[in-house]
Design an enzyme around this catalytic site. Sequence first.
Site, PDB file in Angstrom:
ATOM      1  N   ASP A 130       0.573  -7.669 -14.452  1.00 23.80           N
ATOM      2  CA  ASP A 130       0.423  -8.017 -13.036  1.00 23.80           C
ATOM      3  C   ASP A 130       0.234  -9.532 -12.861  1.00 23.80           C
ATOM      4  OD1 ASP A 130       0.634  -5.934 -11.157  1.00 23.80           O
ATOM      5  OD2 ASP A 130      -1.343  -5.113 -11.666  1.00 23.80           O
ATOM      6  N   LYS A 132       6.085   3.514  -9.844  1.00 29.81           N
ATOM      7  CA  LYS A 132       6.085   2.664 -11.043  1.00 29.81           C
ATOM      8  C   LYS A 132       6.411   3.497 -12.283  1.00 29.81           C
ATOM      9  CE  LYS A 132       2.952  -0.754  -9.050  1.00 29.81           C
ATOM     10  NZ  LYS A 132       1.706  -1.509  -9.059  1.00 29.81           N
ATOM     11  N   GLN A 176      -4.198  -0.304 -10.648  1.00 30.38           N
ATOM     12  CA  GLN A 176      -3.739  -0.341  -9.264  1.00 30.38           C
ATOM     13  C   GLN A 176      -4.868  -0.777  -8.336  1.00 30.38           C
ATOM     14  OE1 GLN A 176      -0.555   0.081  -8.463  1.00 30.38           O
ATOM     15  NE2 GLN A 176      -0.968  -0.316  -6.314  1.00 30.38           N
TER      16      GLN A 176
HETATM   17  N1  LIG Z   1      -2.147  -3.655  -9.603  1.00 27.24           N
HETATM   18  C1  LIG Z   1      -1.499  -3.933  -8.451  1.00 27.24           C
HETATM   19  N2  LIG Z   1      -1.961  -3.437  -7.304  1.00 27.24           N
HETATM   20  C2  LIG Z   1      -1.300  -3.733  -6.146  1.00 27.24           C
HETATM   21  C3  LIG Z   1      -0.126  -4.517  -6.165  1.00 27.24           C
HETATM   22  C4  LIG Z   1       0.333  -5.022  -7.401  1.00 27.24           C
HETATM   23  O1  LIG Z   1       1.350  -5.756  -7.503  1.00 27.24           O
HETATM   24  N3  LIG Z   1      -0.377  -4.690  -8.525  1.00 27.24           N
HETATM   25  N4  LIG Z   1       0.605  -4.735  -5.000  1.00 27.24           N
HETATM   26  C5  LIG Z   1       0.336  -3.917  -3.824  1.00 27.24           C
HETATM   27  C6  LIG Z   1       1.041  -2.592  -3.763  1.00 27.24           C
HETATM   28  N5  LIG Z   1       2.279  -2.442  -4.540  1.00 27.24           N
HETATM   29  C7  LIG Z   1       2.233  -2.498  -5.871  1.00 27.24           C
HETATM   30  O2  LIG Z   1       1.441  -1.890  -6.518  1.00 27.24           O
HETATM   31  C8  LIG Z   1       3.481  -1.954  -3.939  1.00 27.24           C
HETATM   32  C9  LIG Z   1       3.649  -1.861  -2.599  1.00 27.24           C
HETATM   33  C10 LIG Z   1       4.817  -1.313  -2.058  1.00 27.24           C
HETATM   34  C11 LIG Z   1       5.832  -0.872  -2.884  1.00 27.24           C
HETATM   35  C12 LIG Z   1       7.077  -0.211  -2.379  1.00 27.24           C
HETATM   36  O3  LIG Z   1       7.940   0.087  -3.164  1.00 27.24           O
HETATM   37  N6  LIG Z   1       7.195   0.040  -1.089  1.00 27.24           N
HETATM   38  C13 LIG Z   1       8.332   0.775  -0.565  1.00 27.24           C
HETATM   39  C14 LIG Z   1       7.839   1.860   0.351  1.00 27.24           C
HETATM   40  C15 LIG Z   1       6.989   2.873  -0.362  1.00 27.24           C
HETATM   41  C16 LIG Z   1       6.504   4.002   0.530  1.00 27.24           C
HETATM   42  O4  LIG Z   1       7.306   4.895   0.786  1.00 27.24           O
HETATM   43  O5  LIG Z   1       5.345   3.971   0.944  1.00 27.24           O
HETATM   44  C17 LIG Z   1       9.269  -0.170   0.168  1.00 27.24           C
HETATM   45  O6  LIG Z   1       8.818  -1.228   0.645  1.00 27.24           O
HETATM   46  O7  LIG Z   1      10.439   0.140   0.264  1.00 27.24           O
HETATM   47  C18 LIG Z   1       5.671  -0.981  -4.231  1.00 27.24           C
HETATM   48  C19 LIG Z   1       4.511  -1.531  -4.769  1.00 27.24           C
HETATM   49  C20 LIG Z   1      -1.161  -3.621  -3.724  1.00 27.24           C
HETATM   50  N7  LIG Z   1      -1.725  -3.237  -4.958  1.00 27.24           N
END
Ligand SMILES: Nc1nc2c(c(=O)[nH]1)N[C@@H](CN(C=O)c1ccc(C(=O)N[C@@H](CCC(=O)O)C(=O)O)cc1)CN2
Length: 281
Positions: A120, A53, A97
């Site tokens: 969020d 982020k 987060q």
């Molecule tokens: N405050 C928040 N917490 C959480 C949220 C949220 O939207 N706001 N969502 C999820 C986790 N999440 C965001 O924070 C999130 C999950 C996955 C990815 C992402 O880019 N994944 C990559 C792989 C990353 C890796 O290498 O592990 C992909 O899918 O290509 C971004 C954000 C829970 N908590």
Amino acid sequence: MTAQLINGNLLSQTIRADVAKRAAALTARGRQPGLAVVLVGDNPASQVYVRNKVKACEDNGLHSVMEKYDGDMTEAALLARIDALNKDPKIHGILVQLPLPAHIDAHKVIEAIAPEKDVDGFHVSNAGLLMTGQPLFRPCTPYGVMKMLESIDYPVRGANAVVVGASNIVGKPQAMLLLQAGATVTICNSKTRDLGAHTRRADILVVATGKRNLVTADMVKPGAVVIDVGMNRDDNGKLCGDVDFEKTKEVAGWITPVPGGVGPMTITMLLVNTIEAAERT
Ligand SMILES: Nc1nc2c(c(=O)[nH]1)N[C@@H](CN(C=O)c1ccc(C(=O)N[C@@H](CCC(=O)O)C(=O)O)cc1)CN2
């Protein structure tokens, strides 16, 4: 026939280019958009997400502040930090987060964020605004999913949409956004009997349960759009979603990969929400 891939990295590039333009325009007027990212504890996945982020902010001209705290931080101390960020004029968006350590009440923390900085979209007042069709901020993951459907010109109006998972951060707001776009929506949860009977009726299937291989090819309607929000590790430690991707792609019309699907779109829509917060000030 093999499904078409909905590439979240590619779509993100287009949306982020627009974000960068809007950020530059705001910065030129002395209002660089600012995001505060708060992480408590050392959850390894959360560390990756917050790093991504902050990097996305840097890459696209947003100012970001990363606040990392030990897992034994008290709830009172966290609430005091949020209060300070609420009052900071350089900060237009605040995100804490999730998950938070068990001794901290996540609801209380989210309610402490000023709704106009809640990028969020998790605050009860933002959840209520979304529910009543007047969203201020749409939660980032469901918002990203809607952009993915838009990117393939999918006719959501009149479609049967099934959302598997009923969390506050994905399933419930996802169902609401699909409903408001004119879909007929079914929300399934971990107790749903004969899940396949529901998923097989879906033109649009969104799966957000955190259970690897919960959805298999036989549970998918031929030609459907399959959106996998899951983020799991397989036995070899490789990232994978909730859908059996290899077999399901032979049945679906469109499918999102993990990684490279919904994940990057979540971060992209966070940037969009932060820009919108700054533009409103
Ligand atoms: N405050 C928040 N917490 C959480 C949220 C949220 O939207 N706001 N969502 C999820 C986790 N999440 C965001 O924070 C999130 C999950 C996955 C990815 C992402 O880019 N994944 C990559 C792989 C990353 C890796 O290498 O592990 C992909 O899918 O290509 C971004 C954000 C829970 N908590």
